[in-house]
Design a protein around this motif. Structure first.
Motif, PDB file in Angstrom:
ATOM      1  N   TRP A  69       0.810  -1.214   0.000  1.00 13.81           N
ATOM      2  CA  TRP A  69       0.000   0.000   0.000  1.00 13.81           C
ATOM      3  C   TRP A  69       0.845   1.266   0.000  1.00 13.81           C
ATOM      4  O   TRP A  69       0.324   2.364  -0.240  1.00 13.81           O
ATOM      5  N   LEU A  72       0.627   3.405  -3.141  1.00 15.45           N
ATOM      6  CA  LEU A  72      -0.702   3.992  -3.257  1.00 15.45           C
ATOM      7  C   LEU A  72      -0.867   5.136  -2.259  1.00 15.45           C
ATOM      8  O   LEU A  72      -1.439   6.181  -2.579  1.00 15.45           O
ATOM      9  N   LEU A  73      -0.347   4.943  -1.057  1.00 19.53           N
ATOM     10  CA  LEU A  73      -0.355   6.000  -0.044  1.00 19.53           C
ATOM     11  C   LEU A  73       0.401   7.224  -0.557  1.00 19.53           C
ATOM     12  O   LEU A  73      -0.062   8.367  -0.400  1.00 19.53           O
ATOM     13  N   GLY A  75       0.890   8.083  -3.649  1.00 27.13           N
ATOM     14  CA  GLY A  75       0.095   8.710  -4.689  1.00 27.13           C
ATOM     15  C   GLY A  75      -0.992   9.604  -4.131  1.00 27.13           C
ATOM     16  O   GLY A  75      -1.231  10.715  -4.624  1.00 27.13           O
ATOM     17  N   VAL A  76      -1.670   9.142  -3.092  1.00 25.50           N
ATOM     18  CA  VAL A  76      -2.711   9.958  -2.448  1.00 25.50           C
ATOM     19  C   VAL A  76      -2.104  11.251  -1.917  1.00 25.50           C
ATOM     20  O   VAL A  76      -2.666  12.346  -2.088  1.00 25.50           O
ATOM     21  N   LEU A  92      -5.086   9.907  -9.835  1.00 26.65           N
ATOM     22  CA  LEU A  92      -4.177   8.765  -9.829  1.00 26.65           C
ATOM     23  C   LEU A  92      -4.501   7.791 -10.955  1.00 26.65           C
ATOM     24  O   LEU A  92      -5.665   7.599 -11.303  1.00 26.65           O
ATOM     25  N   TRP A  94      -3.578   3.812 -11.486  1.00 24.97           N
ATOM     26  CA  TRP A  94      -2.946   2.665 -10.846  1.00 24.97           C
ATOM     27  C   TRP A  94      -1.876   2.082 -11.785  1.00 24.97           C
ATOM     28  O   TRP A  94      -2.080   2.014 -12.992  1.00 24.97           O
ATOM     29  N   GLU A 167      -0.486  11.121   5.733  1.00 21.50           N
ATOM     30  CA  GLU A 167      -1.049   9.838   5.300  1.00 21.50           C
ATOM     31  C   GLU A 167      -0.316   8.664   5.960  1.00 21.50           C
ATOM     32  O   GLU A 167      -0.937   7.675   6.386  1.00 21.50           O
ATOM     33  N   LEU A 183      -7.169   4.973   4.017  1.00 21.92           N
ATOM     34  CA  LEU A 183      -6.358   5.021   2.804  1.00 21.92           C
ATOM     35  C   LEU A 183      -7.072   4.391   1.617  1.00 21.92           C
ATOM     36  O   LEU A 183      -7.050   4.937   0.505  1.00 21.92           O
ATOM     37  N   TYR A 187      -7.853   6.437  -1.753  1.00 18.73           N
ATOM     38  CA  TYR A 187      -7.271   6.070  -3.040  1.00 18.73           C
ATOM     39  C   TYR A 187      -8.362   5.838  -4.077  1.00 18.73           C
ATOM     40  O   TYR A 187      -8.274   6.328  -5.210  1.00 18.73           O
ATOM     41  N   CYS A 191      -8.669   7.761  -7.844  1.00 19.17           N
ATOM     42  CA  CYS A 191      -8.093   6.924  -8.900  1.00 19.17           C
ATOM     43  C   CYS A 191      -8.973   6.914 -10.146  1.00 19.17           C
ATOM     44  O   CYS A 191     -10.107   6.432 -10.116  1.00 19.17           O
ATOM     45  N   GLY A 219      -3.571  -4.196  -2.238  1.00 20.46           N
ATOM     46  CA  GLY A 219      -3.136  -3.099  -3.094  1.00 20.46           C
ATOM     47  C   GLY A 219      -3.153  -3.400  -4.579  1.00 20.46           C
ATOM     48  O   GLY A 219      -2.828  -2.525  -5.393  1.00 20.46           O
TER      49      GLY A 219
END
Length: 244
Positions: A69, A72-73, A75-76, A92, A94, A167, A183, A187, A191, A219
């Motif tokens: 994750w 992804l975290l 990216g947020v 975002l 993926w 985050e 989270l 996300y 996304c 994830g």
């Protein structure tokens, strides 16, 4: 924080510091990164002082299965910082791209490093800030300036780091649980991949075509095809593209 005039890769520098015992929170920034690394060993460069290229050292004390994750975290955090700066179309893609509208403005690379003090994560971020149209590496790329948002690089760096730590703290406080920390919901809300038909190119040459329906607990991306649902991890794909 360390700022260097030039470096092949800030991730490599931070990984070296991590192996030498550097503490969590180390940030290395390069004014000019000469051999930046992306996912699947892709490389890239940007003109001097036209981008933010930096890496952060984290030492997450959460279960190993929660580590996927981290990209992804990150990216947020980047998207929220860009929206704070007025780039309202930031979203975002993926697994590790940040878009302005539909064009890539930032890439993320998180690497696990074994160190004497235990495993560490090196979080690398490359954000196009002031590149002109002529300086963009590919047609599908863009920059904040090119999309009409002018920022001071130092201010933007501070904004990204502030959001990243916010985050990270919430995720770590929830012991790496993406649902409990919020989270997973954050996300999904940012996304652009979800809810769309996608084409996933796999390293084997196989192609998976279907609808990107959700992010799995680990994830990965869940793709629904005519034969059911398949979960793919970031390390399992070459490209994720819209369409069939």
């Amino acid at each position: 924080m360390e700022v260097v005039d030039a470096a092949p890769s800030t991730n490599a520098l931070v990984a070296e510091r991590a192996r030498g015992g550097a503490a969590e929170g180390l940030v290395v920034v390069a004014e000019h990164q000469t051999a930046g690394r992306g996912r699947l060993d892709r490389t890239w460069t940007t003109p001097d002082r036209s981008a933010l290229t930096f890496s952060v050292l984290l030492r997450p004390d959460v279960p190993a299965e929660s580590w996927p994750w981290l990209p992804l975290l990150t990216g947020v955090a980047v998207v929220r910082s860009l929206r704070d700066s007025g780039a309202t179309t930031a979203q975002l893609k993926w697994p590790n791209d940040v878009l302005l509208s539909t064009r890539k403005t930032a890439g993320l690379l998180v690497e696990r490093v074994d160190t004497p003090g235990g495993p560490a994560a090196v979080v690398g971020i490359g954000l196009n800030v002031s590149l002109t149209a002529a300086e963009l590496p590919v047609e599908s790329a863009t920059s904040l300036w090119h999309e009409g948002t002018t920022v001071d690089r130092t201010d933007q760096l501070a904004g990204v780091l502030s959001r990243l730590w916010e985050e990270y703290d919430a995720w770590r406080a929830a012991d790496g649980d993406a649902d409990r920390s919020g989270l997973a919901a954050a996300y999904a809300g940012l996304c652009s991949t979800l809810g769309r038909d996608v084409r996933v190119d796999l390293p084997t040459g196989e192609v998976l075509v279907g609808e990107a329906v959700r992010i799995a607990a680990g994830g990965g991306l869940v793709v629904r095809t005519g034969t059911g649902e398949t979960t793919v991890g970031a390390g399992d794909v070459v490209h994720v593209r819209p369409g069939g």
